[in-house]
Structures are given as C-alpha cells and as structure tokens.
Design a protein around this motif. Structure first.
Motif, PDB file in Angstrom:
ATOM      1  N   HIS A 167       0.370  -1.143   0.199  1.00 14.51           N
ATOM      2  CA  HIS A 167       0.080   0.110  -0.151  1.00 14.51           C
ATOM      3  C   HIS A 167       0.890   1.141  -0.173  1.00 14.51           C
ATOM      4  N   LYS A 168       0.338   1.879  -1.237  1.00 17.47           N
ATOM      5  CA  LYS A 168       1.665   2.969  -0.858  1.00 17.47           C
ATOM      6  C   LYS A 168       1.834   4.313  -0.014  1.00 17.47           C
ATOM      7  N   LYS A 169       0.529   4.151   0.559  1.00 23.59           N
ATOM      8  CA  LYS A 169       0.446   5.048   2.655  1.00 23.59           C
ATOM      9  C   LYS A 169       1.052   4.348   3.506  1.00 23.59           C
ATOM     10  N   PHE A 170       1.808   3.235   3.403  1.00 26.88           N
ATOM     11  CA  PHE A 170       2.291   2.045   4.377  1.00 26.88           C
ATOM     12  C   PHE A 170       3.427   2.827   5.202  1.00 26.88           C
ATOM     13  N   ARG A 171       4.153   3.649   5.073  1.00 31.57           N
ATOM     14  CA  ARG A 171       4.389   4.933   5.818  1.00 31.57           C
ATOM     15  C   ARG A 171       4.387   5.384   6.957  1.00 31.57           C
ATOM     16  N   LEU A 172       2.751   5.426   6.232  1.00 31.16           N
ATOM     17  CA  LEU A 172       2.213   6.798   6.662  1.00 31.16           C
ATOM     18  C   LEU A 172       1.396   5.959   7.866  1.00 31.16           C
ATOM     19  N   ILE A 173       1.024   4.495   7.780  1.00 30.20           N
ATOM     20  CA  ILE A 173       0.286   4.302   8.498  1.00 30.20           C
ATOM     21  C   ILE A 173       0.996   3.485   9.546  1.00 30.20           C
ATOM     22  N   HIS A 174       2.216   2.783   9.636  1.00 31.53           N
ATOM     23  CA  HIS A 174       3.368   2.577  10.230  1.00 31.53           C
ATOM     24  C   HIS A 174       3.174   4.278  11.151  1.00 31.53           C
ATOM     25  N   SER A 175       3.369   4.813  10.919  1.00 28.42           N
ATOM     26  CA  SER A 175       4.096   6.161  12.060  1.00 28.42           C
ATOM     27  C   SER A 175       2.369   6.223  13.028  1.00 28.42           C
ATOM     28  N   MET A 176       1.339   6.150  11.924  1.00 23.95           N
ATOM     29  CA  MET A 176       0.369   5.949  12.963  1.00 23.95           C
ATOM     30  C   MET A 176      -0.017   4.748  13.946  1.00 23.95           C
ATOM     31  N   ILE A 177      -0.123   3.821  13.386  1.00 22.80           N
ATOM     32  CA  ILE A 177       0.322   2.597  14.358  1.00 22.80           C
ATOM     33  C   ILE A 177       1.199   2.298  15.650  1.00 22.80           C
ATOM     34  N   ASN A 178       0.731   2.077  16.740  1.00 27.83           N
ATOM     35  CA  ASN A 178       2.093   2.286  17.716  1.00 27.83           C
ATOM     36  C   ASN A 178       1.292   0.362  18.378  1.00 27.83           C
ATOM     37  N   VAL A 179       2.032  -0.967  17.454  1.00 25.29           N
ATOM     38  CA  VAL A 179       1.571  -1.748  18.102  1.00 25.29           C
ATOM     39  C   VAL A 179       3.043  -2.694  17.805  1.00 25.29           C
ATOM     40  N   GLU A 180       2.824  -4.190  18.785  1.00 27.75           N
ATOM     41  CA  GLU A 180       4.065  -4.864  19.518  1.00 27.75           C
ATOM     42  C   GLU A 180       4.273  -5.350  17.696  1.00 27.75           C
ATOM     43  N   SER A 181       5.228  -6.111  17.766  1.00 28.03           N
ATOM     44  CA  SER A 181       5.416  -6.144  16.210  1.00 28.03           C
ATOM     45  C   SER A 181       4.538  -7.762  16.363  1.00 28.03           C
ATOM     46  N   SER A 182       4.976  -8.416  17.640  1.00 28.57           N
ATOM     47  CA  SER A 182       4.183  -9.886  18.278  1.00 28.57           C
ATOM     48  C   SER A 182       2.946 -10.100  17.603  1.00 28.57           C
ATOM     49  N   VAL A 183       2.335  -9.057  18.216  1.00 23.66           N
ATOM     50  CA  VAL A 183       0.945  -9.185  17.334  1.00 23.66           C
ATOM     51  C   VAL A 183       0.565  -8.163  15.869  1.00 23.66           C
ATOM     52  N   ILE A 184       1.468  -7.997  14.991  1.00 24.60           N
ATOM     53  CA  ILE A 184       1.157  -8.121  13.671  1.00 24.60           C
ATOM     54  C   ILE A 184       1.355  -9.165  12.998  1.00 24.60           C
ATOM     55  N   GLU A 185       2.383  -9.856  14.132  1.00 21.24           N
ATOM     56  CA  GLU A 185       2.986 -10.974  13.379  1.00 21.24           C
ATOM     57  C   GLU A 185       1.963 -12.441  13.896  1.00 21.24           C
ATOM     58  N   HIS A 186       1.097 -12.451  14.465  1.00 15.74           N
ATOM     59  CA  HIS A 186      -0.157 -12.307  15.231  1.00 15.74           C
ATOM     60  C   HIS A 186      -0.811 -12.756  13.764  1.00 15.74           C
ATOM     61  N   TYR A 187      -1.784 -12.058  13.191  1.00 15.31           N
ATOM     62  CA  TYR A 187      -1.879 -11.687  12.324  1.00 15.31           C
ATOM     63  C   TYR A 187      -2.009 -11.956  10.590  1.00 15.31           C
ATOM     64  N   VAL A 188      -0.758 -11.515  10.408  1.00 17.72           N
ATOM     65  CA  VAL A 188      -0.148 -12.349   9.714  1.00 17.72           C
ATOM     66  C   VAL A 188       0.490 -14.140   9.569  1.00 17.72           C
ATOM     67  N   ASP A 189       0.514 -14.979  11.057  1.00 11.77           N
ATOM     68  CA  ASP A 189      -0.004 -16.114  10.870  1.00 11.77           C
ATOM     69  C   ASP A 189      -0.609 -16.713  11.034  1.00 11.77           C
ATOM     70  N   GLU A 190      -2.443 -16.112  10.997  1.00 13.05           N
ATOM     71  CA  GLU A 190      -3.458 -16.373  11.317  1.00 13.05           C
ATOM     72  C   GLU A 190      -3.548 -17.012   9.762  1.00 13.05           C
ATOM     73  N   ALA A 191      -3.625 -15.380   9.104  1.00 16.50           N
ATOM     74  CA  ALA A 191      -3.829 -15.050   7.502  1.00 16.50           C
ATOM     75  C   ALA A 191      -3.384 -16.039   6.950  1.00 16.50           C
ATOM     76  N   GLU A 192      -2.251 -17.054   7.021  1.00 17.62           N
ATOM     77  CA  GLU A 192      -1.310 -17.497   6.657  1.00 17.62           C
ATOM     78  C   GLU A 192      -1.438 -19.141   6.441  1.00 17.62           C
ATOM     79  N   THR A 193      -2.487 -19.190   7.841  1.00 20.16           N
ATOM     80  CA  THR A 193      -2.989 -20.720   8.273  1.00 20.16           C
ATOM     81  C   THR A 193      -4.532 -21.012   7.117  1.00 20.16           C
TER      82      THR A 193
END
Length: 544
Positions: A290-316
C-alpha cells in the motif's frame, strides 16, 4: 396439416401467449420441419415434464444450485459435499472477520462487500512489512520527502556509508587536521609514476613531491605497495566528497533530517541503521505494498508480535479456504464462469462467496430436485430444444406456458417452410377471407330459409284430399265429438294417409310399441337416440 390449420393454431396460440419479447422472437428449432407427429408429441411431453420440474424448483436463474453440473449422488457423497461446504463457509467467515480486524488495526478503510483474497493479501503484506520494520522515528517516516525525492535520500546514505567505511579504514593512520588537504594531484602522480622502475621514479620530481605529501599526511611510514597508498588517498577523497556533497549541502541535510528525524546525526549517524530504513521503504514500494504504508506505520503503535500473529493467522486460513473452495466447486462440478462471470472463484469478494455458500446450505435438500431438472434440461437441449430450454432456464418463458410457446415456434417454423414451397399463401388476406366467410354465412342462412319454404310447400302439395279410403276414415274421426278410435287402430286403418299428412314421427320406443302395430306403417329412415336400449331386430322391423 394444411397451411390454414397451421395459421389457425398460430392465431390461437398468439392470443394465448401475448406479445413476444425480443429474445423469444429469435428462437429457432433447427430441424423441426422434419419431426414426425409422434416425435413432436413426445417432445411436448418431455418439455411438459421439464416445465413441471421448473414449477417445483422455482426460477432456475435464482436457484441456489444454479450452474451446478454434478449428477445423482449417493448419500455418502451428499454428506461429504455438505461437510466440505460447511467447512468452506466457516473459513470464509473467519477470513471476513480477520480482514475487518486487520483493516481496523492498520487504520485502512475498506468496504466489506469488496473484501476478497486480493485485499486480504494486501492487508497481510502491509502487516508483514510493518512487523519487520527496523527501528525508526515514526514521525519522520511519514514525511513527504520519501515520495518527492527518494533518490537523493538513497544517494545521501550511499555517501554516508562510504564515508563511514573510509573513516574506519583511516582510523589511526592520519595526522590531525589533514582531511582538508587536497590530495587529488598526489593520487594522480602516484598512480601515474608509482609503478615505474625505481631509478625512473627517484628522478621524477612529481613522484617525489607526491611521496613527500603522503609522508606528511600519515603518522607512520607509508606502505610500500602503491595500490595501498592510492587506497588511503581514495578514502580521504571519499571523506571530503561526503563533507562537500552532504554536510555542506543545506537542502540535502535538511531532507535527511526530515526523513530520519532523531536518527540523523550528520557524520555521526549510524549509517547501517539508516540503510535498513531506506531498504525497508524501497522493498515496500518494490513489492507493491500500500502506497501509504509509511503513513500507516507512523499512525499505529502496536507490538511487532501482535502484528505477526495476524500475519500467521492469515497464512493459515487463506490456504485452507482456497483448498476447500476449490474442492467444493469440484464436487459440485460448478460452472464458475456461468455462476460468477469469472474464471476463478478465488478472485471473488468473500461476502459474495459467503452468501452463495449460505444459500446452498439453506437449500441443500433441494439438490436432488435440481439434478433431475438439469438432466432433463440437458436431454431436451440435445434433442433440439436448446433455445426453448435456455429461455425457460433464464425465466424468459414461464413454466406454465412453455409447451404452448414450443408449439407456437414449431407451427411458426412449419408455416415458414410451407410458405417457401407455396409462395401463393402470401396472397392470403385475413380481411378478405373474413368477408368471404361472412357472405357464405349469410347465403347459408338464406338457403336454409328457402329450403324450409320449399319443403313446406312440397309437403302441402302432397297432402291427400277426398273422402275415400284412409282419408275418409280420418275425416270421419275429425268430425266426431267423442268416442274416437284408438290411435293404434287409426294407424292400422289409415296409416299411409296419416304418414302423408305427418311424414315424421317422433316417439319413444315404448310409444312405438304402444301405437304402431307391426306392418301397419313403414319408414324410409329410422333415427334412434339411446340405441343401446332397443334390440336391433325390433328397430329394423319398423323400416324398409
């Protein structure tokens, strides 16, 4: 069947069916003119059976199993199919929920009805990118300079890394304050003469000056190898280039400060960390994130482990959903192109798939009815009724009028064939024909009246006169006031005269037996209503 019979049927059916649609007018029945009467009647029966099935399942176009091509199934097959569809439906709902949660997490607005595997993939890719983002200033990463001039940022980091590497190699080798000494000419002379024979070098003034300059720069004795000497000078040039191109360029320095925030410390920056940030941005762009991924990263303050959990769930969930959907389509033998207007079911919005699967599960018991309908539909299509079946399947022809519509098209095709063989039929005029029929009807009525008068006049002319024989008996009876002869006796004595006066007798079988003595009178024609109630021999004895 005459042309006029065909026209009559067409007129009758047209009144019954009403105005045709554009699609109905285009229907042709192929080889219909060569069908025998038995073949036509059999097709009518088969089409009526299909129409009855259509009435049972409702509009085929809106049926849950539309475009399903599977044949009759065993109970075990049906149970397996239902289980696969149920699992697929569960996977779709999980994906929908995951997509909505990911969109909320990443603060991306997306319509639920547009959420598909592609969108889930994009959300997952963004989440994966953010989960592996290096440490950075979140406010700085959203700066517009990353879009307006990314090449300058990349060039600045290249210079910085070269400066850092050169400084590491020069560490402990130079005297204080020598970085500002111009060494371009020194490098050029060393490169030009340093590899010559010793006697040539020693007598070369430029070489001697270059060698003296190198000795003044270095703390220790210069290396013997010319390439090592030149490498030292190249590192010095890189450091000067960094100072001239970056640190003295106010615009570029401010851009780097805007791009990296607190991590920009000019020549003291951690260039490897900055390179990781640049590489992260470049990879995000190169991978189509997404072209605004930098802006998204600047707006959210979530632990990487939480985000990785979403990624793992999607990959399953995603591979399981794809596998189950393909399996369900294969078991149903679904014509995906006909059902969804696309070649790949996995490209469809998840909400559309969820609605389709829910519809199937709710109407699962109607699968056998649909299969019977489809088999009958395919049979009639193969027998030449494809255009009729197509309209019936699309709801363009109502099930209750399908047979009439079929006969109308059949008669229409017959008429075209007859017209081609007998062009004179084109001269037929309904108005003229109706006028002729009207004149014939009027003439027929006139003839009936005339014939009635002729029969009456002929009868009156033949009534016997005089007072002799049977007429004498009749006249004598007419003059009596009482004590008349019985009818049976009168008929016996004056039967021929009575017949001439009243040639037609209308009597019940009982009256015939009561009033007409056998042999007293005879008739030319005997008409019997309810003939089963009298023996033939008794009837025949009354006439010649």
């Amino acid at each position: 069947m005459t042309p006029f019979t065909i026209i009559g049927r067409l007129v009758h059916l047209h009144k019954k069916l009403g105005q045709q649609t554009d699609q109905q007018r285009l229907v042709q029945l192929g080889d219909a003119i060569n069908w025998t009467t038995d073949e036509f009647d059999e097709l009518k029966l088969q089409l009526q059976a299909l129409a009855d099935l259509t009435g049972e399942i409702g509009n085929p176009k809106a049926h849950a199993f539309r475009s399903v091509q599977c044949g009759m199934q065993l109970r075990s097959d049906t149970e397996q199919l239902k289980l696969v569809i149920k699992d697929c439906s569960d996977s779709v709902q999980k994906l929908l929920e995951l997509g909505k949660r990911l969109a909320r997490l990443l603060k991306i607005s997306i319509k639920e009805e547009e959420l598909g595997l592609k969108e889930i993939g994009n959300l997952t890719a963004i989440a994966n990118c953010l989960a592996h983002a290096p440490k950075m200033d979140r406010n700085a990463i959203a700066n517009d300079c990353w879009e307006t001039d990314p090449k300058s940022i990349n060039s600045a980091i290249d210079l910085g890394q070269q400066f850092s590497q050169s400084m590491q190699r020069l560490d402990g080798k130079l005297n204080e304050g020598v970085l500002d000494i111009p060494v371009e000419e020194t490098r050029r002379h060393l490169n030009a003469y340093g590899r010559q024979f010793f006697l040539f070098r020693i007598f070369n003034k430029k070489y001697r000056l270059a060698k003296n300059t190198l000795q003044e720069i270095l703390r220790d004795v210069p290396p013997v190898n010319v390439d090592e000497q030149i490498a030292i000078l190249d590192d010095m040039l890189n450091c000067r280039k960094f100072q001239e191109s970056l640190l003295r360029d106010t615009r570029l320095t401010e851009m780097c400060r805007s791009a990296f925030g607190d991590q920009w410390k000019e020549d003291a920056s951690d260039w490897n960390v900055l390179r990781e940030i640049v590489t992260w941005v470049q990879e995000g762009i190169r991978n189509g994130i997404h072209k605004k991924f930098r802006l998204i990263h600047s707006m959210i303050n979530v632990e990487s482990s939480v985000i990785e959990h979403y990624v793992d769930e999607a990959e399953t969930i995603v591979p399981r959903y794809q596998k189950l959907l393909i399996q369900a389509c294969d078991l149903l033998q679904l014509d995906v192109k006909d059902r969804f207007l696309t070649n790949e079911s996995t490209d469809l919005p998840l909400q559309q798939i969820d609605q389709w699967l829910s519809h199937i599960l709710a109407a699962f018991e109607s699968l056998p009815d649909w299969i019977r309908y489809r088999l009958k539909r395919d049979q009639l299509t193969n027998e030449g009724l494809g255009p009729i079946v197509t309209l019936l399947d699309a709801g363009e022809v109502a099930s209750e009028s399908a047979v009439d519509f079929f006969e109308f098209k059949y008669q229409e095709q017959l008429f075209r064939s007859v017209h081609a063989e007998h062009p004179e039929i084109a001269e037929f005029s309904g108005t003229t024909h109706e006028a002729v029929r009207q004149r014939f009807q009027e003439a027929d009525h006139e003839m009936i009246e005339t014939t009635r008068d002729e029969v009456a006049n002929s009868h009156l002319a033949n009534i016997p006169g005089g007072n002799l024989g049977g007429m004498g008996t009749i006249r004598h009876e007419i003059q009596k006031k009482s004590r008349h002869k019985a009818i049976r006796r009168l008929i016996k004595e004056a039967g021929p005269a009575v017949q001439r006066i009243k040639p037609v007798f209308m009597m019940s079988p009982l009256s015939v037996a009561q009033y007409l003595e056998p042999g007293a009178v005879e008739f030319d024609l005997l008409l019997i209503d309810e003939a089963s109630q009298i023996e033939p021999v008794d009837a025949l004895c009354r006439r010649q």
